[in-house]
Design a protein around this motif. Sequence first.
Motif, mmCIF file in Angstrom:
data_model
loop_
_atom_site.group_PDB
_atom_site.id
_atom_site.type_symbol
_atom_site.label_atom_id
_atom_site.label_comp_id
_atom_site.label_asym_id
_atom_site.label_seq_id
_atom_site.Cartn_x
_atom_site.Cartn_y
_atom_site.Cartn_z
ATOM 1 N N PHE A 54 -6.328 21.668 21.734
ATOM 2 C CA PHE A 54 -5.032 21.454 22.381
ATOM 3 C C PHE A 54 -4.224 20.395 21.630
ATOM 4 O O PHE A 54 -3.022 20.582 21.369
ATOM 5 C CB PHE A 54 -5.234 21.023 23.838
ATOM 6 N N LEU A 55 -4.867 19.285 21.268
ATOM 7 C CA LEU A 55 -4.170 18.225 20.533
ATOM 8 C C LEU A 55 -3.703 18.708 19.166
ATOM 9 O O LEU A 55 -2.584 18.402 18.735
ATOM 10 C CB LEU A 55 -5.089 17.008 20.371
ATOM 11 N N LEU A 56 -4.548 19.460 18.491
ATOM 12 C CA LEU A 56 -4.212 19.937 17.138
ATOM 13 C C LEU A 56 -3.149 21.034 17.165
ATOM 14 O O LEU A 56 -2.344 21.147 16.243
ATOM 15 C CB LEU A 56 -5.469 20.451 16.446
ATOM 16 N N LYS A 57 -3.148 21.818 18.224
ATOM 17 C CA LYS A 57 -2.180 22.910 18.334
ATOM 18 C C LYS A 57 -0.772 22.392 18.597
ATOM 19 O O LYS A 57 0.213 22.975 18.121
ATOM 20 C CB LYS A 57 -2.606 23.861 19.461
ATOM 21 N N PHE A 261 -10.202 7.209 11.915
ATOM 22 C CA PHE A 261 -10.422 7.781 13.242
ATOM 23 C C PHE A 261 -11.795 7.490 13.852
ATOM 24 O O PHE A 261 -11.920 7.463 15.077
ATOM 25 C CB PHE A 261 -10.222 9.302 13.203
ATOM 26 N N VAL A 262 -12.810 7.300 13.028
ATOM 27 C CA VAL A 262 -14.168 7.210 13.565
ATOM 28 C C VAL A 262 -14.682 5.778 13.629
ATOM 29 O O VAL A 262 -14.943 5.240 14.700
ATOM 30 C CB VAL A 262 -15.148 8.081 12.752
ATOM 31 N N SER A 263 -14.850 5.148 12.465
ATOM 32 C CA SER A 263 -15.489 3.841 12.435
ATOM 33 C C SER A 263 -15.268 3.181 11.082
ATOM 34 O O SER A 263 -15.058 3.862 10.079
ATOM 35 C CB SER A 263 -16.997 3.995 12.690
ATOM 36 N N LYS A 264 -15.332 1.868 11.066
ATOM 37 C CA LYS A 264 -15.286 1.130 9.806
ATOM 38 C C LYS A 264 -16.644 1.133 9.125
ATOM 39 O O LYS A 264 -16.780 0.673 7.992
ATOM 40 C CB LYS A 264 -14.811 -0.306 10.044
ATOM 41 N N LYS A 265 -17.665 1.661 9.825
ATOM 42 C CA LYS A 265 -18.975 1.860 9.221
ATOM 43 C C LYS A 265 -19.083 3.320 8.816
ATOM 44 O O LYS A 265 -19.020 4.214 9.664
ATOM 45 C CB LYS A 265 -20.082 1.495 10.218
ATOM 46 N N LYS A 272 -19.848 13.236 3.320
ATOM 47 C CA LYS A 272 -20.006 14.223 2.235
ATOM 48 C C LYS A 272 -20.031 15.640 2.793
ATOM 49 O O LYS A 272 -19.436 16.557 2.209
ATOM 50 C CB LYS A 272 -21.284 13.926 1.455
ATOM 51 N N GLN A 273 -20.676 15.805 3.917
ATOM 52 C CA GLN A 273 -20.718 17.120 4.572
ATOM 53 C C GLN A 273 -19.312 17.561 4.993
ATOM 54 O O GLN A 273 -18.904 18.708 4.767
ATOM 55 C CB GLN A 273 -21.640 17.051 5.790
ATOM 56 N N LEU A 274 -18.577 16.647 5.585
ATOM 57 C CA LEU A 274 -17.207 16.958 6.012
ATOM 58 C C LEU A 274 -16.296 17.183 4.809
ATOM 59 O O LEU A 274 -15.392 18.023 4.846
ATOM 60 C CB LEU A 274 -16.672 15.813 6.876
ATOM 61 N N GLY A 275 -16.525 16.413 3.726
ATOM 62 C CA GLY A 275 -15.740 16.589 2.508
ATOM 63 C C GLY A 275 -15.922 17.970 1.910
ATOM 64 O O GLY A 275 -14.963 18.580 1.399
ATOM 65 N N LYS A 276 -17.142 18.498 1.974
ATOM 66 C CA LYS A 276 -17.396 19.850 1.478
ATOM 67 C C LYS A 276 -16.613 20.879 2.282
ATOM 68 O O LYS A 276 -16.075 21.847 1.737
ATOM 69 C CB LYS A 276 -18.893 20.158 1.528
ATOM 70 N N LEU A 289 -9.830 17.535 10.327
ATOM 71 C CA LEU A 289 -9.657 16.589 11.424
ATOM 72 C C LEU A 289 -10.385 17.071 12.673
ATOM 73 O O LEU A 289 -10.984 16.270 13.406
ATOM 74 C CB LEU A 289 -8.170 16.383 11.721
ATOM 75 N N LYS A 290 -10.378 18.393 12.903
ATOM 76 C CA LYS A 290 -11.127 18.914 14.047
ATOM 77 C C LYS A 290 -12.610 18.608 13.890
ATOM 78 O O LYS A 290 -13.271 18.161 14.846
ATOM 79 C CB LYS A 290 -10.924 20.421 14.192
ATOM 80 N N ALA A 291 -13.148 18.820 12.691
ATOM 81 C CA ALA A 291 -14.572 18.555 12.458
ATOM 82 C C ALA A 291 -14.898 17.076 12.657
ATOM 83 O O ALA A 291 -15.959 16.732 13.186
ATOM 84 C CB ALA A 291 -14.957 18.998 11.050
ATOM 85 N N ILE A 292 -13.986 16.204 12.259
ATOM 86 C CA ILE A 292 -14.193 14.763 12.456
ATOM 87 C C ILE A 292 -14.216 14.424 13.939
ATOM 88 O O ILE A 292 -15.092 13.695 14.413
ATOM 89 C CB ILE A 292 -13.093 13.965 11.728
ATOM 90 N N LEU A 293 -13.246 14.953 14.685
ATOM 91 C CA LEU A 293 -13.157 14.656 16.112
ATOM 92 C C LEU A 293 -14.303 15.294 16.906
ATOM 93 O O LEU A 293 -14.649 14.812 17.989
ATOM 94 C CB LEU A 293 -11.814 15.127 16.669
ATOM 95 N N MET A 294 -14.881 16.363 16.369
ATOM 96 C CA MET A 294 -15.995 17.030 17.033
ATOM 97 C C MET A 294 -17.344 16.406 16.674
ATOM 98 O O MET A 294 -18.358 16.712 17.302
ATOM 99 C CB MET A 294 -16.026 18.522 16.650
ATOM 100 N N SER A 295 -17.378 15.542 15.681
ATOM 101 C CA SER A 295 -18.639 14.983 15.204
ATOM 102 C C SER A 295 -19.312 14.126 16.278
ATOM 103 O O SER A 295 -18.649 13.512 17.122
ATOM 104 C CB SER A 295 -18.407 14.150 13.938
#
Length: 442
Positions: A54-57, A261-265, A272-276, A289-295
């Motif tokens: 919903f946010l991304l749409k 969006f996630v953390s300074k750590k 690397k997985q998300l970068g792929k 961004l969806k994959a990051i928010l779903m992590s």
Amino acid sequence: MYSRYFILFLLLPHFLFSMSFEEARHLLSRTSFGIRETEVRKLMRYDYEAGVDFLLKNTYSTSKTKLSLLKAKKQRKIRKTNRMRLQAFFYKELIETPSPLTEKMVLFWHNHFVSSLAKVKPEYMYKQNQLFRQYALGNFRELLLHIPRDPAMIVYLDLNSNREGNANENFARELLELFTLGEGKYTETDIKEAARAFTGYSINHREGTFRFVKRKHDMGKKTFMGLTRRFTGEDIITDVLLEKRGKEIAYFITRKLWLEFVSKKVKEARVKQLGKLFYRQGFEIKPLLKAILMSSEFRSSKNYGTMIKSPIELIVGTIRTLSIDLDDTKVLLRLGKQMGQDILTPPNVKGWPGGNKWISSHSLSMRKQFVNRLVRGQEMGKMQGMMQMNKSYILSLPNTSANRNRILKLLLPRSPVSKSFTTNSFLEYVHDILLDPVYQLK
């Protein structure tokens, strides 16, 4: 009777899997400015993934706020007025936007592809601001190709003085270090050769558009990252950086979005997985961004309230959360600057460092003053005599135990530092919460 049970059966998944208040609040705390109760309740109608969708749409690519700049050449007074108008325009867009996530990404790209009103005239900065909005959640490849043709960037990194026989290396260096690969992933020779490829990039000042001056372009062969050709600037980006080093670029951008969006750590294996994924998706920003928010890392309750709000997030978020209707956003310019974030004017080519750098004894004092002015302004109908404002309906709620608990959950991402708050009046109660150190976190 059976039809009633059937309806309940259909609704059961919604009740079982819909977002909790805390989940919705956290998702909004990282993707929005402030936490509006109505927005939290709206997200709670969905399960988590549907809420993210919903946010991304509901993002957009053009500003909702109108801006009128005065026409000027060299008059300092008019340029100063236009600068303030542009900054106020951006604050207004941040406050009134129907898609805070869009404006979050506009700010992100502004702090990635840095230009500044300290050097660039407002007309060009406005065009760049719109460019970032156009590609806020679009395709990074396309955005990157626009950057060396962007008038604000051409001025800020001196591309207009880059010509054959006298190459200016500023843009080439930042292209490699700050925009695509990161420090240490290239050689000084790569910078020099890339600079030659971008010779002739200039501006048609009458039209305020990109202009390629062929007579200033170095037509000779360049050796860049092991390849030798008569490279142009676009060749450097498309044929070498994106084609040969695309996976590294995808990782570099993904890592910056993780930090945002996630953390300074940083959890390197996950990044690397998300970068792929980002690379396989052709540098499309929304799927990443969806994959990051779903992590699981983003969603973990251990991650709630672990990042420090920037001054802009604090100012805009407080105004949005309390639903304060400002008559004039120009007063916010000085407040942001006092806290260390002069909007559209980053301190250097690396932008605002963020994180713990936002906090100092001076900035904390300014943040406290902001809260005091805002609450006192609600009492008097103005902010320190500088602006008129309409009454916040949230601050006007009845002083009941239910309302106090409701606002505490809304304003703070985790348990407060203070063990007690004033309960004599609802305004004083909210004021105390806003002054709690936890309110500075998201």
